[in-house]
Design a protein around this motif. Structure first.
Motif, PDB file in Angstrom:
ATOM      1  N   THR A 196       0.852  -1.189   0.000  1.00  8.75           N
ATOM      2  CA  THR A 196       0.000   0.000   0.000  1.00  8.75           C
ATOM      3  C   THR A 196       0.883   1.233   0.000  1.00  8.75           C
ATOM      4  N   ASN A 197       0.298   2.359  -0.362  1.00  3.32           N
ATOM      5  CA  ASN A 197       1.066   3.600  -0.390  1.00  3.32           C
ATOM      6  C   ASN A 197       1.542   4.003   0.999  1.00  3.32           C
ATOM      7  N   ALA A 198       0.778   3.645   2.023  1.00  3.76           N
ATOM      8  CA  ALA A 198       1.168   4.018   3.384  1.00  3.76           C
ATOM      9  C   ALA A 198       2.438   3.316   3.836  1.00  3.76           C
ATOM     10  N   GLU A 199       2.813   2.203   3.197  1.00  2.00           N
ATOM     11  CA  GLU A 199       4.003   1.459   3.593  1.00  2.00           C
ATOM     12  C   GLU A 199       5.271   1.951   2.896  1.00  2.00           C
ATOM     13  N   VAL A 200       5.157   2.797   1.895  1.00  2.13           N
ATOM     14  CA  VAL A 200       6.321   3.222   1.120  1.00  2.13           C
ATOM     15  C   VAL A 200       7.169   4.184   1.953  1.00  2.13           C
ATOM     16  N   PRO A 201       8.460   3.930   2.114  1.00  2.00           N
ATOM     17  CA  PRO A 201       9.305   4.845   2.901  1.00  2.00           C
ATOM     18  C   PRO A 201       9.509   6.173   2.192  1.00  2.00           C
ATOM     19  N   GLY A 202       9.771   7.204   2.985  1.00  5.33           N
ATOM     20  CA  GLY A 202       9.964   8.534   2.420  1.00  5.33           C
ATOM     21  C   GLY A 202      11.134   8.628   1.472  1.00  5.33           C
ATOM     22  N   SER A 203      12.175   7.820   1.722  1.00  3.87           N
ATOM     23  CA  SER A 203      13.351   7.875   0.844  1.00  3.87           C
ATOM     24  C   SER A 203      12.989   7.485  -0.583  1.00  3.87           C
ATOM     25  N   ALA A 204      12.074   6.530  -0.754  1.00  5.95           N
ATOM     26  CA  ALA A 204      11.656   6.138  -2.095  1.00  5.95           C
ATOM     27  C   ALA A 204      10.788   7.211  -2.735  1.00  5.95           C
ATOM     28  N   LEU A 205       9.919   7.846  -1.930  1.00  7.64           N
ATOM     29  CA  LEU A 205       9.051   8.898  -2.465  1.00  7.64           C
ATOM     30  C   LEU A 205       9.852  10.116  -2.896  1.00  7.64           C
ATOM     31  N   ARG A 206      10.967  10.359  -2.198  1.00  2.00           N
ATOM     32  CA  ARG A 206      11.797  11.518  -2.546  1.00  2.00           C
ATOM     33  C   ARG A 206      12.930  11.168  -3.495  1.00  2.00           C
ATOM     34  N   GLY A 207      13.061   9.879  -3.815  1.00  3.19           N
ATOM     35  CA  GLY A 207      14.143   9.433  -4.677  1.00  3.19           C
ATOM     36  C   GLY A 207      13.644   8.985  -6.028  1.00  3.19           C
ATOM     37  N   ARG A 208      13.550   7.690  -6.202  1.00  2.00           N
ATOM     38  CA  ARG A 208      13.200   7.135  -7.508  1.00  2.00           C
ATOM     39  C   ARG A 208      11.803   7.570  -7.956  1.00  2.00           C
ATOM     40  N   PHE A 209      10.875   7.718  -7.014  1.00  2.00           N
ATOM     41  CA  PHE A 209       9.499   8.063  -7.371  1.00  2.00           C
ATOM     42  C   PHE A 209       9.178   9.527  -7.053  1.00  2.00           C
ATOM     43  N   ARG A 210      10.176  10.354  -7.120  1.00  2.00           N
ATOM     44  CA  ARG A 210      10.000  11.776  -6.791  1.00  2.00           C
ATOM     45  C   ARG A 210       9.198  12.481  -7.894  1.00  2.00           C
ATOM     46  N   PRO A 211       8.125  13.192  -7.539  1.00  2.00           N
ATOM     47  CA  PRO A 211       7.385  13.970  -8.545  1.00  2.00           C
ATOM     48  C   PRO A 211       8.211  15.171  -9.017  1.00  2.00           C
ATOM     49  N   PRO A 212       7.809  15.813 -10.099  1.00  2.00           N
ATOM     50  CA  PRO A 212       8.538  17.000 -10.584  1.00  2.00           C
ATOM     51  C   PRO A 212       8.536  18.129  -9.543  1.00  2.00           C
ATOM     52  N   SER A 213       9.494  19.036  -9.682  1.00  4.88           N
ATOM     53  CA  SER A 213       9.619  20.149  -8.733  1.00  4.88           C
ATOM     54  C   SER A 213       8.381  21.030  -8.713  1.00  4.88           C
ATOM     55  N   THR A 214       7.727  21.176  -9.853  1.00  4.65           N
ATOM     56  CA  THR A 214       6.512  21.994  -9.884  1.00  4.65           C
ATOM     57  C   THR A 214       5.414  21.394  -9.020  1.00  4.65           C
ATOM     58  N   VAL A 215       5.390  20.070  -8.928  1.00  2.00           N
ATOM     59  CA  VAL A 215       4.389  19.390  -8.102  1.00  2.00           C
ATOM     60  C   VAL A 215       4.707  19.556  -6.630  1.00  2.00           C
ATOM     61  N   LEU A 216       5.996  19.602  -6.291  1.00  2.00           N
ATOM     62  CA  LEU A 216       6.411  19.675  -4.896  1.00  2.00           C
ATOM     63  C   LEU A 216       6.499  21.099  -4.366  1.00  2.00           C
ATOM     64  N   ALA A 217       6.211  22.083  -5.204  1.00  2.00           N
ATOM     65  CA  ALA A 217       6.387  23.482  -4.778  1.00  2.00           C
ATOM     66  C   ALA A 217       5.516  23.806  -3.566  1.00  2.00           C
ATOM     67  N   VAL A 218       4.288  23.299  -3.530  1.00  2.00           N
ATOM     68  CA  VAL A 218       3.399  23.602  -2.410  1.00  2.00           C
ATOM     69  C   VAL A 218       3.928  22.980  -1.121  1.00  2.00           C
ATOM     70  N   LEU A 219       4.548  21.805  -1.213  1.00  2.00           N
ATOM     71  CA  LEU A 219       5.146  21.204  -0.027  1.00  2.00           C
ATOM     72  C   LEU A 219       6.358  21.994   0.449  1.00  2.00           C
ATOM     73  N   ASP A 220       7.145  22.498  -0.489  1.00  2.00           N
ATOM     74  CA  ASP A 220       8.298  23.316  -0.116  1.00  2.00           C
ATOM     75  C   ASP A 220       7.863  24.557   0.638  1.00  2.00           C
ATOM     76  N   ARG A 221       6.772  25.167   0.204  1.00  2.00           N
ATOM     77  CA  ARG A 221       6.281  26.350   0.915  1.00  2.00           C
ATOM     78  C   ARG A 221       5.799  25.975   2.320  1.00  2.00           C
ATOM     79  N   GLY A 222       5.167  24.820   2.440  1.00  2.00           N
ATOM     80  CA  GLY A 222       4.728  24.374   3.757  1.00  2.00           C
ATOM     81  C   GLY A 222       5.886  24.091   4.687  1.00  2.00           C
ATOM     82  N   LEU A 223       6.960  23.529   4.161  1.00  2.00           N
ATOM     83  CA  LEU A 223       8.144  23.276   4.983  1.00  2.00           C
ATOM     84  C   LEU A 223       8.804  24.580   5.413  1.00  2.00           C
ATOM     85  N   CYS A 224       8.862  25.531   4.513  1.00  2.00           N
ATOM     86  CA  CYS A 224       9.478  26.822   4.853  1.00  2.00           C
ATOM     87  C   CYS A 224       8.673  27.567   5.908  1.00  2.00           C
TER      88      CYS A 224
END
Length: 504
Positions: A430-458
């Protein structure tokens, strides 16, 4: 001097260890000595066995009897060794042939009149016996439906010790049964829930991705109804998962002869007054599985979550994060799987009025009440939803009929199938079992998709763990929409499920 050998099983968590029981009947003053690191229950077995043999018409040897349970370093607990001890004493005394004891697992407790009593853990005991090469098992007749689930082992049931003795002498066969698979019980209907479209949508996402869920709102808005309908959206357990869940329920004493195999995701709802060992497992002596393990591959529902107390809820953090509970004891570590979905339901304040405008609590009291759900615990909850009071029971012409459980379950099945095919090569289901390293690595979405998350982290509105969990939810939204990769809209919606604050 005469010796004989029989086999039983010792249980440590869900793991079984074959126990070799040796009996030596030799010259000397009559007496019994038990060896092998035994607890009080096993030490008392010599008296139970002696009385049981006498009451089924067999005699106890009038010589020195020495019984050794190996491996000696393993702590022996429980009454499951009684049947094996009785049979090996008879074999060593020459009262029964010893041939049938070779390759046979004996597991059951003896009553003083010779009856065989059912014990917990028959399924994991037979699984351990099969792994050790034992191909026949004799268990209490009440446990025969459970024992029959183990393929590759001929399970035989006996009502009393006398029947086992006659079987050893080949005078009378023991009973057996074919394994039965119960039908899936009828799940509560999702269409019965009035209103709450946002919560229904969150429930579907939780079922599709295996995510944890928080439902918060006034009493009577359907939080408990929604939680109880989550298991109806989940797929049937696979054969391997069903055996794993059934093993835990066997150890917890939750199985019945009518339903020996758990084929549907379990739903466990402990009371808020339960203890920490009741939640995560433990207790004095033998470590028993807790509610979080009994909910393995299913749903653990904490109703009135804020009433549980911080120390109880915090005990769940590691279990739901790692999917396993490990309880250390002096004789070893008991391991219990705990891969479940946590669903929290809570009111917004202590007075819990039907409408927010009727609340008499101060802002401090409201924050203190909801503060029992700590930040680290909430950070592990992927979906947070506010339920609203129902304003009308009579449907209007503009209202759309709510979807049934079957319709939503089919969408969940397709979404889970897409996720399973995607992660199959990596061991995740399931998606809930996928580690963050895989989501941020091989299966990383494009930067435009992650922009909203970057703003939330900042801005500090989301943590690094929270960002990973948003990506997991985004993948689930992508699967439900039958798209190839998450979009910026999916990530934004996932972030909205975390952007929830306690009303002041």
């Amino acid at each position: 001097m005469a010796m004989a050998k029989a086999w039983s099983v010792g249980l440590l968590g869900v793991d079984g260890v074959p126990v070799e029981i040796e009996a030596d009947v030799g010259a000397g003053l009559p007496g019994v000595r038990l060896l092998g690191r035994l607890d009080a229950v096993v030490n008392e077995s010599k008296d139970r066995v002696r009385a049981a043999l006498r009451n089924v018409g067999e005699s106890w040897p009038r010589q020195r009897v020495t019984l050794a349970l190996s491996p000696a370093a393993l702590q022996k607990t429980g009454a499951g060794y009684d049947l094996a001890l009785a049979c090996v004493v008879l074999a060593a005394a020459g009262a029964v042939p010893a041939e049938r004891l070779a390759g046979t697992l004996l597991f059951g407790e003896l009553a003083l009149d010779g009856r065989l009593r059912a014990v917990r853990g028959v399924l994991p005991a037979l699984l351990a016996g099969r792994a050790a090469g034992l191909r026949t098992a004799v268990v209490p007749v009440e446990a025969l439906p459970e024992a029959a689930l183990v393929e590759g082992v001929r399970a035989l049931g006996a009502a009393d010790l006398g029947a086992v003795v006659r079987w050893l002498r080949e005078d009378e066969p023991l009973s057996s049964t074919a394994p039965t698979v119960p039908e899936r019980p009828q799940a509560p209907e999702l269409a019965d829930v009035v209103g709450q479209p946002a919560a229904r949508w969150a429930l579907e996402i939780a079922a599709a991705g295996g995510h944890h869920l928080l439902l918060a709102g006034p009493p009577g808005t359907g939080k408990t109804m929604l939680a109880r309908r989550l298991t109806g959206l989940l797929p049937e357990l696979s054969r391997a998962d069903a055996l794993e869940v059934t093993t835990i329920h066997s150890l917890a004493g939750l199985l019945t002869p009518d339903a020996p195999l758990v084929t549907s995701p379990p739903f466990v709802a402990p009371h808020h007054a339960t203890t920490v060992p009741g939640l995560v497992g433990g207790g004095s002596g033998v470590a028993r599985p807790g509610a979080v393990s009994c909910a393995h591959r299913g749903v653990l529902f904490a109703d009135e979550a804020c009433e549980f107390g911080a120390h109880r809820l915090e005990a769940l953090r590691t279990a739901v994060e790692e999917g396993e509970v490990r309880i250390a004891r002096s004789h070893g570590i008991a391991r219990y799987p705990a891969r479940c979905q946590l669903v929290l339901a809570t009111n917004l304040c202590p007075c819990a009025p039907p409408r927010d405008t009727d609340c008499v609590c101060s802002p401090t009291a409201r924050r203190k009440y909801f503060g029992r759900l700590s930040g680290p615990l909430l950070d592990r909850v992927d979906l947070r939803v506010r339920t609203r009071p129902v304003l009308a029971m009579t449907p209007t012409e503009a209202d759309v009929a709510p979807e049934s459980t079957a319709v939503v379950r089919e969408r969940v099945r397709r979404a889970r199938q897409r996720a399973g095919e995607r992660w199959a090569g990596h061991g995740w289901r399931t998606n809930a079992e996928v580690p963050g390293s895989a989501l941020r690595g091989r299966f990383r979405p494009p930067s435009t998709v992650l922009a909203v998350l970057d703003r939330g982290l900042c801005s500090g509105s989301v943590t690094a763990r929270g960002a990973d969990r948003c990506l997991r939810v985004a993948w689930t939204l992508c699967d439900l929409a039958e798209e190839e990769r998450p979009t910026a809209e999916h990530v934004t919606r996932a972030l909205e499920f975390r952007d929830w604050r306690v009303p002041a």
